[in-house]
Scaffold this motif. Structure first.
Motif, PDB file in Angstrom:
ATOM      1  N   TYR A  60       0.877  -1.130  -0.030  1.00  0.00           N
ATOM      2  CA  TYR A  60       0.201  -0.005   0.133  1.00  0.00           C
ATOM      3  C   TYR A  60       0.769   1.112  -0.056  1.00  0.00           C
ATOM      4  O   TYR A  60       0.371   2.211  -0.568  1.00  0.00           O
ATOM      5  CB  TYR A  60      -0.904   0.050   1.262  1.00  0.00           C
ATOM      6  CG  TYR A  60      -1.512  -1.616   1.141  1.00  0.00           C
ATOM      7  CD1 TYR A  60      -2.457  -1.826   0.079  1.00  0.00           C
ATOM      8  CD2 TYR A  60      -1.020  -2.732   1.976  1.00  0.00           C
ATOM      9  CE1 TYR A  60      -2.793  -3.087   0.150  1.00  0.00           C
ATOM     10  CE2 TYR A  60      -1.389  -3.748   1.923  1.00  0.00           C
ATOM     11  CZ  TYR A  60      -2.240  -4.182   0.833  1.00  0.00           C
ATOM     12  OH  TYR A  60      -2.722  -5.504   0.978  1.00  0.00           O
ATOM     13  N   GLU A  61       2.120   1.137   0.683  1.00  0.00           N
ATOM     14  CA  GLU A  61       3.068   2.109   0.521  1.00  0.00           C
ATOM     15  C   GLU A  61       3.389   2.362  -0.998  1.00  0.00           C
ATOM     16  O   GLU A  61       3.590   3.421  -1.693  1.00  0.00           O
ATOM     17  CB  GLU A  61       4.234   2.089   1.360  1.00  0.00           C
ATOM     18  CG  GLU A  61       5.299   3.175   1.210  1.00  0.00           C
ATOM     19  CD  GLU A  61       6.684   2.719   1.887  1.00  0.00           C
ATOM     20  OE1 GLU A  61       6.859   3.471   2.822  1.00  0.00           O
ATOM     21  OE2 GLU A  61       7.307   1.609   1.365  1.00  0.00           O
ATOM     22  N   SER A 102      -2.795  -3.410   6.700  1.00  0.00           N
ATOM     23  CA  SER A 102      -2.271  -2.549   7.743  1.00  0.00           C
ATOM     24  C   SER A 102      -2.498  -1.182   7.301  1.00  0.00           C
ATOM     25  O   SER A 102      -2.491  -0.588   6.370  1.00  0.00           O
ATOM     26  CB  SER A 102      -0.850  -2.901   7.559  1.00  0.00           C
ATOM     27  OG  SER A 102      -0.077  -2.274   8.427  1.00  0.00           O
ATOM     28  N   LYS A 103      -3.051  -0.402   8.536  1.00  0.00           N
ATOM     29  CA  LYS A 103      -3.060   1.129   8.507  1.00  0.00           C
ATOM     30  C   LYS A 103      -4.161   1.655   7.218  1.00  0.00           C
ATOM     31  O   LYS A 103      -3.911   2.474   6.660  1.00  0.00           O
ATOM     32  CB  LYS A 103      -1.681   1.749   7.968  1.00  0.00           C
ATOM     33  CG  LYS A 103      -0.721   1.681   8.840  1.00  0.00           C
ATOM     34  CD  LYS A 103       0.728   2.429   8.707  1.00  0.00           C
ATOM     35  CE  LYS A 103       1.946   1.326   8.384  1.00  0.00           C
ATOM     36  NZ  LYS A 103       3.143   1.890   8.348  1.00  0.00           N
ATOM     37  N   GLN A 104      -5.165   0.750   7.121  1.00  0.00           N
ATOM     38  CA  GLN A 104      -5.885   0.821   5.977  1.00  0.00           C
ATOM     39  C   GLN A 104      -6.530   2.129   5.939  1.00  0.00           C
ATOM     40  O   GLN A 104      -6.883   2.694   4.791  1.00  0.00           O
ATOM     41  CB  GLN A 104      -6.891  -0.444   5.914  1.00  0.00           C
ATOM     42  CG  GLN A 104      -7.975  -0.476   4.727  1.00  0.00           C
ATOM     43  CD  GLN A 104      -8.855  -1.687   4.805  1.00  0.00           C
ATOM     44  OE1 GLN A 104      -8.419  -2.640   5.384  1.00  0.00           O
ATOM     45  NE2 GLN A 104      -9.949  -1.850   4.075  1.00  0.00           N
ATOM     46  N   ARG A 105      -7.356   2.517   7.120  1.00  0.00           N
ATOM     47  CA  ARG A 105      -7.981   3.778   7.016  1.00  0.00           C
ATOM     48  C   ARG A 105      -7.021   4.963   6.783  1.00  0.00           C
ATOM     49  O   ARG A 105      -7.499   5.898   5.895  1.00  0.00           O
ATOM     50  CB  ARG A 105      -8.812   3.969   8.261  1.00  0.00           C
ATOM     51  CG  ARG A 105     -10.157   3.056   8.413  1.00  0.00           C
ATOM     52  CD  ARG A 105     -10.920   3.300   9.515  1.00  0.00           C
ATOM     53  NE  ARG A 105     -11.646   4.845   9.505  1.00  0.00           N
ATOM     54  CZ  ARG A 105     -12.129   5.202  10.608  1.00  0.00           C
ATOM     55  NH1 ARG A 105     -12.127   4.588  11.747  1.00  0.00           N
ATOM     56  NH2 ARG A 105     -12.709   6.527  10.446  1.00  0.00           N
ATOM     57  N   LEU A 106      -5.902   4.991   7.292  1.00  0.00           N
ATOM     58  CA  LEU A 106      -4.805   6.064   7.202  1.00  0.00           C
ATOM     59  C   LEU A 106      -4.386   6.118   5.500  1.00  0.00           C
ATOM     60  O   LEU A 106      -4.548   6.964   5.083  1.00  0.00           O
ATOM     61  CB  LEU A 106      -3.582   5.886   8.000  1.00  0.00           C
ATOM     62  CG  LEU A 106      -3.971   6.038   9.545  1.00  0.00           C
ATOM     63  CD1 LEU A 106      -2.526   5.585  10.069  1.00  0.00           C
ATOM     64  CD2 LEU A 106      -3.941   7.648   9.590  1.00  0.00           C
ATOM     65  N   VAL A 152      -1.654   2.740  15.473  1.00  0.00           N
ATOM     66  CA  VAL A 152      -1.322   3.634  14.333  1.00  0.00           C
ATOM     67  C   VAL A 152      -1.433   5.250  14.460  1.00  0.00           C
ATOM     68  O   VAL A 152      -1.953   5.575  15.625  1.00  0.00           O
ATOM     69  CB  VAL A 152      -2.238   3.206  13.144  1.00  0.00           C
ATOM     70  CG1 VAL A 152      -2.421   1.913  12.659  1.00  0.00           C
ATOM     71  CG2 VAL A 152      -3.864   3.483  13.490  1.00  0.00           C
ATOM     72  N   SER A 153      -1.000   5.789  13.597  1.00  0.00           N
ATOM     73  CA  SER A 153      -0.830   7.411  13.673  1.00  0.00           C
ATOM     74  C   SER A 153      -2.525   7.941  13.857  1.00  0.00           C
ATOM     75  O   SER A 153      -3.215   7.111  13.362  1.00  0.00           O
ATOM     76  CB  SER A 153      -0.406   8.001  12.422  1.00  0.00           C
ATOM     77  OG  SER A 153       1.058   7.372  12.149  1.00  0.00           O
TER      78      SER A 153
END
Ligand SMILES: Cc1cc2nc3c(=O)[nH]c(=O)nc-3n(C[C@H](O)[C@H](O)[C@H](O)COP(=O)(O)OP(=O)(O)OC[C@H]3O[C@@H](n4cnc5c(N)ncnc54)[C@H](O)[C@@H]3O)c2cc1C
Lengths: 97, 422
Positions: free
Chosen positions: B194-195, B223-227, B392-393
């Motif tokens: 995704y990065e 991982s970190k999907q919504r972000l 996550v952030s």
């Protein structure tokens, strides 16, 4: 045989002393992935090696409670209790600056 | 307390008084650690062993003279970095007192405690550390074998594959579709695909703005999907289409000759196809008998010793590390814990229960960073999340927060590579 055991014995204490002095407390070795043990050019992550233990403790507690804002340290500090933080802080304080 | 016997062993382990006891040293051979694999796990383990106990004989076995790091290799795809900034030699490791054998390990005999190298020589060990990283499961996707990877690169081991994928992106016509096939869990670097999608979109938006990016995913969450998805909507509206497993995302076969990816729901013709296949522990782990039927290596959570073969420790991507993901940060953290535990074990001491941290930064744009962090400790025989820590952030931030995390990300990379290879 006896002759050989003696230096070996001495070796044990040397070994134990050296390893115990060098071996970081639980968690501390993960901090160095971001907080370099050596001087690194061009990093914006603050150095913590050689800092006063009481300062490190205070930062960690305030990150943990959210009293001090952070990008990532709050999420990390929440994984450590006071005793663990004290041990880590003492270890970093004893490292060369 | 240690017995007289362990005293003897210890003196030898510490490499002391060799003039007095050379025969014992060679007969018992204590204090020799062989590390296979000079990536983030192996190189860190070798150096840390030497730093904690300079009298150990530590040999690092690694066939390549230069290591090409995967973290930040997605920046290479977006032309934000050159590939040589991903490359590190072993001079620093050698200077730290580690013997580097530039060979690959071809066989491990766990009962004889010896490693055979590609030149036919053997190395005896008291403790063996394996950090061989991943190999691809070339049978998982029909049509996708090693030859197909020259046409539809995986770029999941950085180096020539990364450069190939960048060349393909640069020579594609504006208006084409870039397809990324992402694997099911577990695999190396959970947020990596995704990065990659983000940074390719970042580059396409500047240079080929009519192009689109399609992610065909073999899972329903990441991982970190919504972000990621919030950032995509904000930075690259309409450019990135993510197709989860339940909507037909799983790639069931590929046809390299037509750059086609097939799913149960249809066929997708790509201008550039990046196929990230399912993975397993590096081949040497299977040969050594430390991998189980999952393809990965079960280990205990204190010294990361194999539960299948005593005396062999497995680190990094190859190992099953409970809640810890497969990342360079994790491999480095595990290696430091493992090295300290090995020093203890060789000295007859019980290793302490560790605490480990993982943090994976991802860039969504050159100046837009997000992260996921976790803190782990042994619990019921596995590494488990410390409850209440990590995460996550924040989804909502003000000002330059994402820019600050992007700076922390590159600082992390410089720090960790200096620690491991500097
Ligand atoms: C695109 C991408 C982006 C990533 N980004 C990040 C990131 O931002 N942050 C992060 O933390 N992680 C990231 N990762 C993940 C990271 O690269 C891996 O988790 C990490 O490299 C694992 O370290 P390792 O030691 O297990 O394996 P590796 O680093 O792969 O090292 C394995 C080494 O073993 C050697 N080897 C294999 N077999 C043998 C043998 N038989 N004999 C001798 N040597 C052998 C290989 O040559 C290699 O050098 C990313 C990965 C990818 C693909």
């Amino acid at each position: 045989m006896r002759l050989m055991v003696l230096p070996a014995l001495a070796g044990l204490f040397l070994l134990a002393g050296a390893a115990e002095a060098a071996e970081p407390p639980p968690g501390a070795s993960s901090c160095t992935g971001c907080h370099a043990p050596m001087k690194v050019a061009d990093t914006v992550i603050p150095r913590i090696a050689g800092r006063k233990a009481s300062d490190i403790v205070q930062f960690m507690r305030e990150y943990r409670s959210g009293a001090w804002p952070s990008s990532v340290m709050g999420r990390i500090a929440k994984g450590f209790d006071d005793a663990q933080i004290n041990a880590i802080a003492a270890w970093f304080a004893a490292q060369p600056e | 307390m240690a017995t007289r016997r362990t005293f003897l062993k210890l003196g030898v382990a510490a490499g002391l008084a060799p003039a007095l006891a050379p025969s014992i040293a060679s007969a018992q051979g204590a204090g020799r650690v062989v590390v296979v694999g000079g990536g983030f796990g192996g190189a860190t383990a070798a150096r840390t062993l030497k730093a904690l106990e300079p009298r150990l004989a530590v040999t690092l076995v690694e066939p390549n003279a230069t290591y090409t790091a995967c973290p930040f290799s997605n920046n290479v795809l977006a032309n934000l970095r050159s590939i040589d900034r991903q490359q590190f030699g072993y001079d620093g490791v050698t200077k730290a007192g580690v013997t580097v054998a530039q060979r690959s390990a071809t066989a491990i005999d766990a009962s004889a405690k010896s490693v055979t190298l590609s030149d036919g020589s053997t190395l005896a060990y008291d403790r063996l550390v394996l950090s061989p990283g991943i190999d691809f499961d070339w049978n998982a996707i029909p049509g996708y074998g090693e030859a197909a990877a020259q046409i539809m690169p995986h770029a999941w081991k950085a180096g020539a594959q990364t450069v190939l994928l960048r060349q393909q992106l640069q020579s594609m016509d504006d208006g084409g579709v870039v397809v990324i096939a992402a694997p099911a869990n577990p695999y190396r670097c959970p947020p990596g695909p995704y990065e990659r999608a983000s940074l390719i979109a970042y580059w396409l938006k500047i240079w080929k703005p009519k192009s689109k990016l399609l992610i065909l995913d073999s899972k329903d969450a990441f991982s970190k999907q919504r972000l990621f998805q919030n950032a995509w909507a904000q930075l690259y509206p309409g450019m990135i289409d993510w197709v989860p497993l339940s909507k037909g995302g799983k790639v069931t076969s590929v046809d390299p000759s037509t750059l086609t990816l097939v799913t149960d729901f249809g066929r997708h013709k790509a201008a550039v196809a990046n196929v990230i296949p399912p993975q397993k522990a590096g081949a040497i782990a299977h040969q050594a008998g430390v991998a189980d039927r999952t393809g990965w290596c079960p280990v205990e959570p204190v010294a990361f010793e194999s539960t299948l073969q005593p005396g062999i420790h497995v680190l990094g991507d190859a190992a099953i590390m409970g809640a810890m993901p497969k990342s360079a940060f994790a491999a480095n953290a595990q290696a430091k814990v493992c090295a300290a535990a090995i020093v203890d074990l060789l000295a007859g001491r019980k290793p302490q229960d560790p605490i480990l941290i993982n943090t994976c930064y991802s860039l969504v744009a050159a100046d837009y960073g997000i992260s996921v962090a976790g803190v782990y400790r042994p619990d019921k025989g596995v590494l488990a999340d410390v409850p209440g820590a990590g995460g996550v952030s924040p989804l909502e931030v003000v000002g330059g927060f994402r820019g600050q995390e992007a700076l922390y990300a590159s600082s992390w990379f410089r720090t960790i590579t200096a620690e491991v290879y500097g």
